[in-house]
Design a protein around this motif. Structure first.
Motif, mmCIF file in Angstrom:
data_model
loop_
_atom_site.group_PDB
_atom_site.id
_atom_site.type_symbol
_atom_site.label_atom_id
_atom_site.label_comp_id
_atom_site.label_asym_id
_atom_site.label_seq_id
_atom_site.Cartn_x
_atom_site.Cartn_y
_atom_site.Cartn_z
ATOM 1 N N UNK A 132 0.781 -1.255 -0.016
ATOM 2 C CA UNK A 132 -0.057 0.259 0.170
ATOM 3 C C UNK A 132 0.955 1.231 0.025
ATOM 4 N N UNK A 133 0.761 2.059 -0.735
ATOM 5 C CA UNK A 133 1.280 3.494 -0.770
ATOM 6 C C UNK A 133 0.585 4.677 -1.253
ATOM 7 N N UNK A 134 1.347 5.861 -0.707
ATOM 8 C CA UNK A 134 0.783 7.026 -1.181
ATOM 9 C C UNK A 134 1.512 7.544 -2.166
ATOM 10 N N UNK A 135 0.801 7.996 -3.362
ATOM 11 C CA UNK A 135 1.336 8.577 -4.590
ATOM 12 C C UNK A 135 1.417 10.003 -4.445
ATOM 13 N N UNK A 136 2.545 10.796 -5.038
ATOM 14 C CA UNK A 136 2.480 12.086 -5.268
ATOM 15 C C UNK A 136 2.774 12.461 -6.573
ATOM 16 N N UNK A 137 1.883 13.101 -7.315
ATOM 17 C CA UNK A 137 2.136 13.576 -8.593
ATOM 18 C C UNK A 137 2.559 15.012 -8.764
ATOM 19 N N UNK A 138 4.080 14.897 -8.638
ATOM 20 C CA UNK A 138 4.623 16.307 -8.552
ATOM 21 C C UNK A 138 4.689 17.199 -9.699
ATOM 22 N N UNK A 139 4.368 16.581 -10.980
ATOM 23 C CA UNK A 139 3.961 17.399 -12.065
ATOM 24 C C UNK A 139 2.697 18.189 -11.940
ATOM 25 N N UNK A 140 1.520 17.548 -11.309
ATOM 26 C CA UNK A 140 0.614 18.531 -11.028
ATOM 27 C C UNK A 140 0.654 19.507 -9.798
ATOM 28 N N UNK A 141 1.504 18.890 -8.762
ATOM 29 C CA UNK A 141 1.471 19.642 -7.667
ATOM 30 C C UNK A 141 2.325 20.916 -7.713
ATOM 31 N N UNK A 142 3.498 20.920 -8.854
ATOM 32 C CA UNK A 142 4.609 22.029 -9.113
ATOM 33 C C UNK A 142 4.071 22.916 -10.269
ATOM 34 N N UNK A 143 3.544 22.181 -11.326
ATOM 35 C CA UNK A 143 3.378 22.771 -12.482
ATOM 36 C C UNK A 143 1.652 23.171 -12.761
ATOM 37 N N UNK A 144 1.103 22.831 -11.801
ATOM 38 C CA UNK A 144 -0.467 22.820 -11.934
ATOM 39 C C UNK A 144 -1.166 21.722 -12.741
ATOM 40 N N UNK A 145 -2.433 21.440 -12.267
ATOM 41 C CA UNK A 145 -3.316 20.467 -12.790
ATOM 42 C C UNK A 145 -3.338 20.543 -14.357
ATOM 43 N N UNK A 146 -3.066 19.656 -15.160
ATOM 44 C CA UNK A 146 -3.428 19.398 -16.631
ATOM 45 C C UNK A 146 -3.632 17.951 -16.946
ATOM 46 N N UNK A 147 -4.816 17.705 -17.157
ATOM 47 C CA UNK A 147 -5.370 16.245 -17.619
ATOM 48 C C UNK A 147 -4.738 15.825 -18.804
ATOM 49 N N UNK A 148 -4.197 16.767 -19.772
ATOM 50 C CA UNK A 148 -3.577 16.368 -20.819
ATOM 51 C C UNK A 148 -2.160 16.305 -21.043
ATOM 52 N N UNK A 149 -1.522 16.311 -19.778
ATOM 53 C CA UNK A 149 -0.009 16.460 -19.511
ATOM 54 C C UNK A 149 0.542 14.957 -20.197
ATOM 55 N N UNK A 150 1.661 15.077 -21.048
ATOM 56 C CA UNK A 150 2.017 13.696 -21.629
ATOM 57 C C UNK A 150 2.792 13.086 -20.703
ATOM 58 N N UNK A 151 3.640 13.711 -19.666
ATOM 59 C CA UNK A 151 4.560 12.941 -18.834
ATOM 60 C C UNK A 151 4.212 13.355 -17.304
#
Length: 388
Positions: A132-151
């Motif tokens: 069991x893990x807690x996941x952190x999407x640093x791309x969304x956290x630091x660059x803003x939410x973007x559902x179309x982000x490629x990476x």
């Protein structure tokens, strides 16, 4: 006194109307760092990955790295609570491989090899890793939410429970640390390249004499399927735009209403302390006649129409012509607006007199615009129609 209270009510209502008109000018701006919270069954996802894993025990380094590689299958279910954080639960297997110095040690297979003059025995066992893990999407956290982000760059931390199916069956708790490299393929599908490390107490591979720490590393590639609802709705910031001139007008009305409220308090206090008295006044036929209006209003109330009816009877009894003069106070509104307001007040009173039977030829309506004073310095006494 009742008329004064009614005037105060109309003044407050006029202020409310001004605010309502101003608040109609609304703008909505999207904020890429803010989203609306979704329901519990939104933003769930399913991972399935395959690859290889390597066990690191006290004797395993004696065996070549390639021969220690074991197949790995990872299946997980998780949910994104925000664009930046998720919880995930999963199963990982299938095998572990290592080396032992004792032929009778757990999980030995009968194979052996010699390293630096020392004979070692091959190990292989079936296993599972519930994690069991807690996941952190640093791309969304630091660059803003973007559902179309490629990476997306997604590190995680968690804990694991490892179980060896082979005899002796061992169980160990461990800590997990990993990184997911996520590549968007479509709104519903992602490709994952995941690296995982698990730290646990020595002895899971059968070496009970070692009291240090063992570890397991895995590298897998797979797919993520995102169930609907997949995305988050962006948060909004609502702002109202009020022009500077409109703001000044509202401030003037507020000051005027406050002054009028203080005056009403003084009038109420004076009336409470005054002894009852009867006042008789003889009104000549040619006396001036007046009707007061609330701020920013030109319509006649039911009480005003009673006054107009009495005025009409008096005017019809004479042969004189009359001028209906409308006024506004110059403290609120522009010059052009106050002129129109004073004309509307005069015309409404003239029309009401005509309806009561006064000949139109005897009446002339004139708008005097905004004035500083009619019956004194109080602004409310300048919002008036005078019939002369």
């Amino acid at each position: 006194m009742k008329k004064s209270l009614l005037t105060a009510v109309f003044a407050v209502a006029s202020l409310g109307g001004a605010y309502a008109q101003s608040n109609g000018d609304v703008t909505t701006n999207a904020d890429k760092y803010k989203v609306e919270t979704n329901r519990f069954f939104d933003n769930w996802f399913f991972d399935i990955n395959g690859g290889a894993q390597v066990y690191f025990g006290s004797k395993d380094a004696k065996k070549s790295f390639g021969k220690r590689l074991a197949p790995a299958l990872d299946v997980s279910l998780g949910k994104w609570f925000t664009p930046g954080m998720a919880l995930r639960f999963g199963y990982m297997g299938l095998q572990g491989k290592g080396a032992a110095i004792n032929e009778k040690e757990a999980f030995t297979t009968g194979g052996s090899f010699v390293k630096n003059g020392v004979k070692y025995y091959d190990q292989k066992w079936d296993m599972m890793n519930l994690h069991a893990e807690v996941l952190f999407n640093l791309s969304n956290m630091f660059c803003g939410y973007n559902p179309d982000r490629i990476y997306s760059f997604i590190p995680y931390v968690g804990f694991a429970w490892l179980h060896a199916w082979e005899s002796p069956k061992n169980n160990e708790f461990g800590a997990s640390l990993g990184l997911i490299n996520k590549f968007r393929v479509s709104p519903a599908l992602d490709i994952n390249i995941e690296a995982r490390g698990t730290l646990l107490k020595s002895g899971f591979a059968g070496d009970k004499g070692n009291h240090g720490k063992d570890g397991m590393a895995a590298l897998t590639v797979g797919l993520t399927y995102k169930f609907k609802q997949r995305n988050f709705n962006r948060g909004t910031v609502i702002s109202t735009g009020i022009s500077e001139s409109e703001m000044r007008r509202i401030q003037n009305q507020l000051r005027d209403a406050q002054a009028y409220n203080n005056q009403l308090k003084d009038e109420i206090s004076a009336l409470r302390n005054r002894k009852p008295e009867v006042v008789y006044k003889e009104v000549a036929a040619d006396d001036s006649r007046v009707i007061f209006f609330p701020i920013d209003k030109s319509d006649l109330t039911a009480k005003d129409l009673v006054t107009v009816k009495l005025m009409a009877e008096s005017i019809k009894a004479t042969d004189k012509n009359y001028t209906v003069q409308g006024y506004a106070d110059q403290a609120t509104g522009s010059k052009a607006y106050n002129l129109r307001l004073s004309e509307a007040r005069a015309n409404n009173v003239r029309d009401a007199l005509i309806k009561e039977g006064v000949s139109a030829s005897k009446l002339k309506a004139v708008g005097m615009g905004g004035v500083e004073s009619v019956f004194g310095k109080e602004n409310q006494l300048s919002r008036v129609v005078i019939i002369k």
